[in-house]
Scaffold this motif. Structure first.
Motif, mmCIF file in Angstrom:
data_model
loop_
_atom_site.group_PDB
_atom_site.id
_atom_site.type_symbol
_atom_site.label_atom_id
_atom_site.label_comp_id
_atom_site.label_asym_id
_atom_site.label_seq_id
_atom_site.Cartn_x
_atom_site.Cartn_y
_atom_site.Cartn_z
ATOM 1 N N LEU A 45 1.242 -1.226 0.338
ATOM 2 C CA LEU A 45 -0.152 -0.182 -0.012
ATOM 3 C C LEU A 45 0.565 1.043 0.160
ATOM 4 O O LEU A 45 2.034 0.856 0.473
ATOM 5 C CB LEU A 45 -0.609 -0.760 1.011
ATOM 6 C CG LEU A 45 -1.716 -1.640 1.817
ATOM 7 C CD1 LEU A 45 -2.620 -1.409 2.715
ATOM 8 C CD2 LEU A 45 -2.713 -1.662 0.483
ATOM 9 N N ASP A 46 0.591 2.424 -0.271
ATOM 10 C CA ASP A 46 1.435 3.712 -0.625
ATOM 11 C C ASP A 46 0.700 4.451 0.651
ATOM 12 O O ASP A 46 0.212 5.337 0.599
ATOM 13 C CB ASP A 46 1.255 4.545 -1.350
ATOM 14 C CG ASP A 46 1.827 5.648 -1.801
ATOM 15 O OD1 ASP A 46 2.673 5.616 -1.668
ATOM 16 O OD2 ASP A 46 2.014 6.504 -2.979
ATOM 17 N N ASP A 121 -8.385 7.132 1.403
ATOM 18 C CA ASP A 121 -7.003 6.926 1.371
ATOM 19 C C ASP A 121 -6.498 5.344 0.634
ATOM 20 O O ASP A 121 -6.768 4.736 0.034
ATOM 21 C CB ASP A 121 -5.911 7.455 1.229
ATOM 22 C CG ASP A 121 -5.798 9.116 1.037
ATOM 23 O OD1 ASP A 121 -6.242 9.672 0.531
ATOM 24 O OD2 ASP A 121 -5.096 9.785 2.529
ATOM 25 N N VAL A 122 -6.712 4.381 1.935
ATOM 26 C CA VAL A 122 -6.826 3.276 2.144
ATOM 27 C C VAL A 122 -7.457 2.907 2.540
ATOM 28 O O VAL A 122 -7.870 3.412 4.098
ATOM 29 C CB VAL A 122 -5.334 2.785 2.657
ATOM 30 C CG1 VAL A 122 -5.830 1.471 2.576
ATOM 31 C CG2 VAL A 122 -4.362 3.592 1.693
ATOM 32 N N SER A 149 -8.007 7.694 -6.256
ATOM 33 C CA SER A 149 -7.290 7.092 -6.557
ATOM 34 C C SER A 149 -6.265 6.070 -5.349
ATOM 35 O O SER A 149 -5.066 5.616 -5.167
ATOM 36 C CB SER A 149 -5.562 7.960 -6.411
ATOM 37 O OG SER A 149 -6.089 8.937 -5.159
ATOM 38 N N GLY A 150 -7.270 5.548 -4.334
ATOM 39 C CA GLY A 150 -6.940 5.075 -2.723
ATOM 40 C C GLY A 150 -6.958 3.675 -3.624
ATOM 41 O O GLY A 150 -7.185 2.777 -4.521
ATOM 42 N N THR A 151 -6.714 3.149 -2.109
ATOM 43 C CA THR A 151 -6.637 1.344 -2.144
ATOM 44 C C THR A 151 -7.393 0.838 -1.565
ATOM 45 O O THR A 151 -7.272 1.102 -0.181
ATOM 46 C CB THR A 151 -5.333 1.118 -2.276
ATOM 47 O OG1 THR A 151 -4.111 1.563 -2.610
ATOM 48 C CG2 THR A 151 -5.191 -0.519 -2.411
ATOM 49 N N LEU A 197 -13.780 -2.410 -8.622
ATOM 50 C CA LEU A 197 -12.327 -2.441 -7.650
ATOM 51 C C LEU A 197 -11.599 -3.049 -8.552
ATOM 52 O O LEU A 197 -11.832 -4.506 -9.461
ATOM 53 C CB LEU A 197 -11.927 -2.952 -6.333
ATOM 54 C CG LEU A 197 -13.038 -2.480 -5.224
ATOM 55 C CD1 LEU A 197 -12.976 -2.862 -4.232
ATOM 56 C CD2 LEU A 197 -11.728 -0.540 -5.035
ATOM 57 N N GLU A 198 -10.803 -2.284 -8.775
ATOM 58 C CA GLU A 198 -9.884 -3.458 -9.587
ATOM 59 C C GLU A 198 -8.673 -4.411 -9.568
ATOM 60 O O GLU A 198 -7.853 -3.520 -8.262
ATOM 61 C CB GLU A 198 -8.888 -2.441 -11.258
ATOM 62 C CG GLU A 198 -8.263 -3.570 -11.977
ATOM 63 C CD GLU A 198 -6.946 -2.441 -12.659
ATOM 64 O OE1 GLU A 198 -5.650 -2.419 -13.580
ATOM 65 O OE2 GLU A 198 -6.892 -1.163 -12.098
ATOM 66 N N ILE A 200 -5.150 -5.480 -8.009
ATOM 67 C CA ILE A 200 -3.657 -4.643 -8.827
ATOM 68 C C ILE A 200 -2.810 -6.120 -8.424
ATOM 69 O O ILE A 200 -1.772 -6.105 -8.893
ATOM 70 C CB ILE A 200 -3.077 -4.092 -8.066
ATOM 71 C CG1 ILE A 200 -4.111 -2.821 -6.911
ATOM 72 C CG2 ILE A 200 -4.221 -2.776 -8.869
ATOM 73 C CD1 ILE A 200 -3.152 -2.030 -6.629
ATOM 74 N N LYS A 266 -7.791 -1.677 -6.210
ATOM 75 C CA LYS A 266 -8.064 0.159 -6.565
ATOM 76 C C LYS A 266 -9.558 -0.182 -7.097
ATOM 77 O O LYS A 266 -10.158 -0.343 -8.026
ATOM 78 C CB LYS A 266 -6.766 0.652 -7.610
ATOM 79 C CG LYS A 266 -5.695 0.403 -7.337
ATOM 80 C CD LYS A 266 -4.733 2.049 -6.634
ATOM 81 C CE LYS A 266 -3.348 1.780 -6.295
ATOM 82 N NZ LYS A 266 -3.756 3.295 -5.898
ATOM 83 N N ALA A 270 -9.088 5.621 -10.070
ATOM 84 C CA ALA A 270 -7.772 5.066 -10.317
ATOM 85 C C ALA A 270 -7.309 6.039 -11.594
ATOM 86 O O ALA A 270 -7.861 5.611 -12.454
ATOM 87 C CB ALA A 270 -6.886 4.226 -9.892
#
Length: 271
Positions: A45-46, A121-122, A149-151, A197-198, A200, A266, A270
């Motif tokens: 995760l970012d 964001d997450v 753009s979150g996860t 959701l994709e 990833i 994502k 996103a």
């Protein structure tokens, strides 16, 4: 929709059962292999860019504290659970680690969260979807609550693989008592797509102990209290089963295991 799984009914349980569940949840934080799995998927995760993280079904907050302890994460966490009792324990544990000012604890049903769209964001669902009546609603809520753009991260066990030696009948009784959706992680790629959701990234692990028990000791101790609550086995049967498992560990003949998976997604918006 009613379920047998005691973990999915923590808001209905009295102190004896909450104590057993809390002890079991917190025991996981002392197992190096379990914590390594947690940090392996958190690293996907970012977190360095994340200001707001939502944790659904946090229980006593093991994953919340581990997240806040990561050096790259400077943000805040909204930690939710359906059980006010478990959240109170989470507050106390987090306060001991000086995390209190970075956590907003909220009683929420992860299948119907009363928070605004796109606020995080997450979004993390850690060992949650296996216990709820409608796991697709949890995933749908995660997709709604995460920013474009979150996860979204979902981590859970594939409890259809759970076994304690060769006693399959007892395996099935335990699974029915403490797991509502033993195969839900096998469906997660489809659920992600269903809610937009994709997928990833993903990870899989085998949690197994052969010879001696460590991770599974706390689980076994909890079974003596939790499984009879559902009526699938008597207290005497569970006590006998647990005693035999502990004896096997002492003798070096113990065997138990099951799989864990993490799925990272994502949102459709996103970049």
């Amino acid at each position: 929709m009613s379920i047998l799984d005691v973990y999915g009914r923590t808001h209905e349980l009295d102190a004896q059962f909450i104590d057993a569940i809390a002890t079991r949840l917190e025991a996981r934080s002392g197992n190096a292999k379990y914590i390594a799995m947690l940090h392996e998927y958190l690293a996907l995760l970012d977190l360095a860019k994340a200001k707001d993280v939502l944790v659904l079904g946090c229980g006593t907050g093991v994953e919340v504290r581990q997240l806040l302890g990561r050096s790259e994460f400077r943000g805040k966490v909204t930690a939710t659970d359906i059980s006010a009792d478990l959240l109170q324990r989470g507050r106390q544990l987090a306060a001991h680690e000086d995390f209190a000012n970075r956590i907003d604890w909220q009683v929420q049903d992860a299948q119907n969260v009363t928070l605004p769209d796109g606020g995080f964001d997450v979004v993390i669902a850690h060992t949650l979807v296996s216990h709820v009546p409608r796991p697709v609603e949890v995933v749908r809520e995660a997709a709604r609550l995460v920013r474009g753009s979150g996860t979204v991260a979902v981590f859970d066990g594939d409890y259809a693989t759970m076994t304690f030696g060769a006693d399959r009948e007892m395996d099935e009784k335990i699974i029915s008592a403490v797991i509502a959706n033993p195969r839900v992680m096998r469906a997660m790629p489809q659920l992600f797509r269903h809610v937009g959701l994709e997928l990833i990234d993903s990870r899989g692990w085998l949690m197994t102990e052969i010879g001696r028990a460590d991770f599974f000791v706390a689980a076994l101790n909890s079974f003596s209290i939790l499984v009879p609550k559902t009526g699938v086995a008597t207290a005497e049967d569970m006590q006998d089963f647990v005693a035999r498992q502990m004896k096997a560990s002492e003798d070096g003949t113990f065997f138990a295991g099951y799989n864990f998976y993490a799925m990272i997604g994502k949102g459709a918006n996103a970049s």
